[in-house]
Design a protein around this motif. Structure first.
Motif, PDB file in Angstrom:
ATOM      1  N   LYS A 118      48.877  32.269  34.541  1.00 24.47           N
ATOM      2  CA  LYS A 118      47.439  32.464  34.364  1.00 24.47           C
ATOM      3  C   LYS A 118      47.128  33.918  34.001  1.00 24.47           C
ATOM      4  N   TRP A 119      47.796  34.850  34.667  1.00 27.33           N
ATOM      5  CA  TRP A 119      47.538  36.276  34.482  1.00 27.33           C
ATOM      6  C   TRP A 119      48.844  37.050  34.394  1.00 27.33           C
TER       7      TRP A 119
ATOM      8  N   TRP B 164      46.069  35.464  30.547  1.00 26.46           N
ATOM      9  CA  TRP B 164      45.050  36.511  30.586  1.00 26.46           C
ATOM     10  C   TRP B 164      45.662  37.805  31.105  1.00 26.46           C
TER      11      TRP B 164
ATOM     12  N   THR C 246      39.710  32.460  39.495  1.00 32.57           N
ATOM     13  CA  THR C 246      40.474  31.851  38.416  1.00 32.57           C
ATOM     14  C   THR C 246      41.710  31.070  38.848  1.00 32.57           C
TER      15      THR C 246
ATOM     16  N   LEU D 219      33.747  34.988  32.987  1.00 33.39           N
ATOM     17  CA  LEU D 219      34.550  35.452  34.115  1.00 33.39           C
ATOM     18  C   LEU D 219      33.721  36.363  35.018  1.00 33.39           C
TER      19      LEU D 219
END
Length: 400
Positions: free
Chosen positions: A166-167, A200, A111, A257
């Motif tokens: 992103k995370w 995420w 990712t 994913l």
């Protein structure tokens, strides 16, 4: 032209593995060393799980399997997520890897693009920022002090989120602190994340079953269904089932994913050990009664270690909710002189002098992103823990 990859410049070796190796070397040289650096239970793998592996070997279940796990293990994982977490997954939403670390790493590689940011509450497991770096991303550590129970606060999470995020990685109960988020504390975080649909959630629930004092474990996707489609819920059999060496981790998440992670795994390790997978089926589907039995021992050890460390000069040890770690501050020892004549300037000095003077191996807090502190694993026999704490008390008492 250098032979080695420039990617190696972005990472450093695991500090927890390094201290375990150092303790092993000293023992081999004849030193009386108590190693408290290793993050694995001292209990043996339960007999029913070992027997399942033997039966798998005898039945010839020793060939390649599907890259992302045998159907029987996927079904056991699906049943576990439903039974214990209230989460519904399909087989194409589940992946099995060679340990939880591989699952986490595959997700990051699948990712992250250059410049993507990953929010990591600190103290953190030493491998999180290194895996992010190897995957080409940028770690954004957020300091979580003992004043807040070493837990990420919603305001701090909000402040850390940028368009590049992103995370966010959440680990509860935590390695290294043992801190665990209550339902209310997680709900406050998920309320923030709902407002940021580009972020995420990666949850590391490896210590899910190791909680004490009537603490009730919950996981983000369970608390906030709106996050289900952007949450990777990671777990494994290593800790609760005493299967660290079997190397089985797993995750549930969105199918696209999981598919991407499977593609990466297909070109790296391929499937996890077939025999370990069959053992994991038994672990998840079989009797669970030894978990509370083990937890009773862990809780007694936690209480012993917390009590004894808080009697050491210059040490302040909070009482954690779970896992099998404590994360005491050694701030009260900074500036003092060790028996060797060395002035302790930081937690690295503290753990080095402690090992040299008393033969107790612990891991410095700076390796986990927050010092001056150190991590102790109390997943070792009680007599060794008691002796180690006496040595720490003596060491701190001898500081000038």
């Amino acid at each position: 032209m250098p032979f080695l990859s420039a990617a190696l410049d972005r990472v450093k070796p695991s500090a927890t593995i390094a201290v375990t190796d150092k303790a092993r070397e000293l023992k081999a040289a004849g030193r009386n060393v108590i190693g408290l650096g290793s993050g694995e239970p001292d209990f043996d793998t339960p007999a029913n799980i070992k027997l399942a592996a033997i039966h798998a070997i005898e039945a010839g279940k020793t060939k390649y399997t599907a890259v992302d796990g045998i159907p029987e293990l996927k079904q056991a994982i699906i049943a576990k997520f439903k039974r214990e977490n209230g989460l519904d997954y399909m087989p194409n939403q589940v992946i099995v890897g060679t340990g939880g670390k591989q699952v986490l790493y595959n997700a990051l590689v699948a990712t992250l693009n250059p410049g993507d940011e990953v929010i990591i509450p600190a103290p953190y497991w030493v491998s999180y920022p290194e895996m992010v770096a190897l995957a080409g991303g940028e770690s954004v550590p957020v300091i979580c002090t003992a004043d807040f129970g070493f837990k990420l606060q919603p305001q701090a999470l909000e402040a850390a989120i940028t368009p590049k995020t992103k995370w966010v990685i959440l680990n509860s109960p935590s390695n290294p602190t043992g801190a665990a988020y209550s339902r209310a504390e997680l709900k406050a975080l998920t309320d923030v994340l709902v407002k940021h649909p580009h972020v995420w959630v990666m949850t590391d629930d490896m210590y899910e079953h190791l909680v004490y004092d009537d603490f009730v474990f919950t996981t983000p996707a369970q608390i906030e269904p709106k996050l289900f489609d952007r949450t990777l819920t990671v777990n494994g059999v290593s800790k609760a089932y005493c299967m660290t060496g079997w190397r089985i981790g797993y995750a549930g998440g969105p199918s696209q994913l999981i598919k991407a992670m499977t593609t990466i795994q297909s070109q790296s390790t391929s499937n996890p050990s077939s025999i370990a997978q069959w053992a994991a089926v038994e672990a998840l589907n079989g009797p669970q009664d030894y978990i509370p039995t083990h937890n009773k021992v862990f809780k007694e050890r936690r209480d012993l270690v917390v009590s004894m460390l808080n009697q050491a000069n210059g040490i302040d040890c909070p009482r954690p909710e779970g896992a099998f770690y404590v994360y005491p501050s050694c701030a009260g020892t900074i500036g003092k002189t060790a028996p060797s004549g060395k002035v302790i300037e930081n937690d690295q000095d503290f753990v080095t002098e402690l090992l040299e003077a008393e033969g107790v191996a612990v891991v410095q807090g700076s390796a986990f992103g927050l010092g001056p502190a150190f991590r102790i694993s109390y997943a070792t026999k009680t007599s060794d823990l008691e002796e180690a704490c006496k040595r720490i008390q003596r060491f701190c008492g001898n500081l000038k």
